[in-house]
Design a protein around this motif. Sequence first.
Motif, mmCIF file in Angstrom:
data_model
loop_
_atom_site.group_PDB
_atom_site.id
_atom_site.type_symbol
_atom_site.label_atom_id
_atom_site.label_comp_id
_atom_site.label_asym_id
_atom_site.label_seq_id
_atom_site.Cartn_x
_atom_site.Cartn_y
_atom_site.Cartn_z
ATOM 1 N N ASN A 91 15.323 -3.296 3.611
ATOM 2 C CA ASN A 91 16.651 -3.883 3.376
ATOM 3 C C ASN A 91 16.592 -5.039 2.379
ATOM 4 N N GLY A 92 15.438 -5.677 2.268
ATOM 5 C CA GLY A 92 15.255 -6.761 1.300
ATOM 6 C C GLY A 92 14.790 -6.276 -0.066
ATOM 7 N N GLY A 93 14.637 -4.954 -0.245
ATOM 8 C CA GLY A 93 14.250 -4.391 -1.539
ATOM 9 C C GLY A 93 12.754 -4.256 -1.759
ATOM 10 N N SER A 94 11.942 -4.500 -0.751
ATOM 11 C CA SER A 94 10.493 -4.383 -0.888
ATOM 12 C C SER A 94 10.040 -2.944 -0.684
ATOM 13 N N ARG A 95 8.837 -2.651 -1.197
ATOM 14 C CA ARG A 95 8.198 -1.350 -0.988
ATOM 15 C C ARG A 95 7.139 -1.501 0.083
ATOM 16 N N LEU A 96 6.919 -0.443 0.858
ATOM 17 C CA LEU A 96 5.905 -0.460 1.906
ATOM 18 C C LEU A 96 4.862 0.616 1.650
ATOM 19 N N ALA A 97 3.651 0.352 2.123
ATOM 20 C CA ALA A 97 2.548 1.310 2.009
ATOM 21 C C ALA A 97 1.761 1.285 3.302
ATOM 22 N N ILE A 98 1.223 2.425 3.675
ATOM 23 C CA ILE A 98 0.299 2.481 4.799
ATOM 24 C C ILE A 98 -1.105 2.332 4.234
ATOM 25 N N GLU A 99 -1.914 1.525 4.887
ATOM 26 C CA GLU A 99 -3.316 1.347 4.505
ATOM 27 C C GLU A 99 -4.134 2.287 5.388
ATOM 28 N N THR A 100 -4.853 3.210 4.775
ATOM 29 C CA THR A 100 -5.571 4.222 5.540
ATOM 30 C C THR A 100 -7.020 3.845 5.822
ATOM 31 N N SER A 101 -7.437 2.709 5.343
ATOM 32 C CA SER A 101 -8.795 2.256 5.609
ATOM 33 C C SER A 101 -8.736 0.813 6.074
ATOM 34 N N PRO A 102 -8.856 0.565 7.358
ATOM 35 C CA PRO A 102 -9.181 1.503 8.416
ATOM 36 C C PRO A 102 -7.969 2.335 8.831
ATOM 37 N N GLN A 103 -8.251 3.459 9.458
ATOM 38 C CA GLN A 103 -7.201 4.368 9.926
ATOM 39 C C GLN A 103 -6.417 3.728 11.075
ATOM 40 N N PRO A 104 -5.160 4.083 11.240
ATOM 41 C CA PRO A 104 -4.439 3.660 12.438
ATOM 42 C C PRO A 104 -5.167 4.177 13.683
ATOM 43 N N THR A 105 -5.153 3.382 14.741
ATOM 44 C CA THR A 105 -5.837 3.760 15.974
ATOM 45 C C THR A 105 -4.924 3.566 17.174
#
Length: 123
Positions: free
Chosen positions: A19-33
């Motif tokens: 909503n604030g105009g930012s971009r998001l990314a998932i970091e895969t290292s380390p993997q979600p647990t």
Amino acid sequence: MLSNISVDARTIWLPGKTNGGSRLAIETSPQPTYNPATGLTQFFYGIQDGQGQYRTHKAETHWCYQGIVQRHPKVGFGDVRDDSPIWYLADPELDIDPDVPIISADSKASLNLLKAVCAVVNL
């Protein structure tokens, strides 16, 4: 011909913006647990603001269950904010603080982040 150089797919940008105009990314290292003792999924994500500044956060959520965005039936905090998908910043110093920052998944980008995290954990 494909290169034989290994590639570390560490940052995956997600469609949409907050909503604030930012971009998001998932970091895969380390993997979600997933922690079965708590019902919480822990993950790292990145946020890039409108000026291009990028920072990463450690977070956890109880909104991953059976590989999709739904509240884990064993976890719930009885808070009105818990009626829609959320995650918590999981800074070790904040874990004992009752005012842990809560992030609502109320934009296309934030919902896509939770979807990606849940799909990777695939409970």
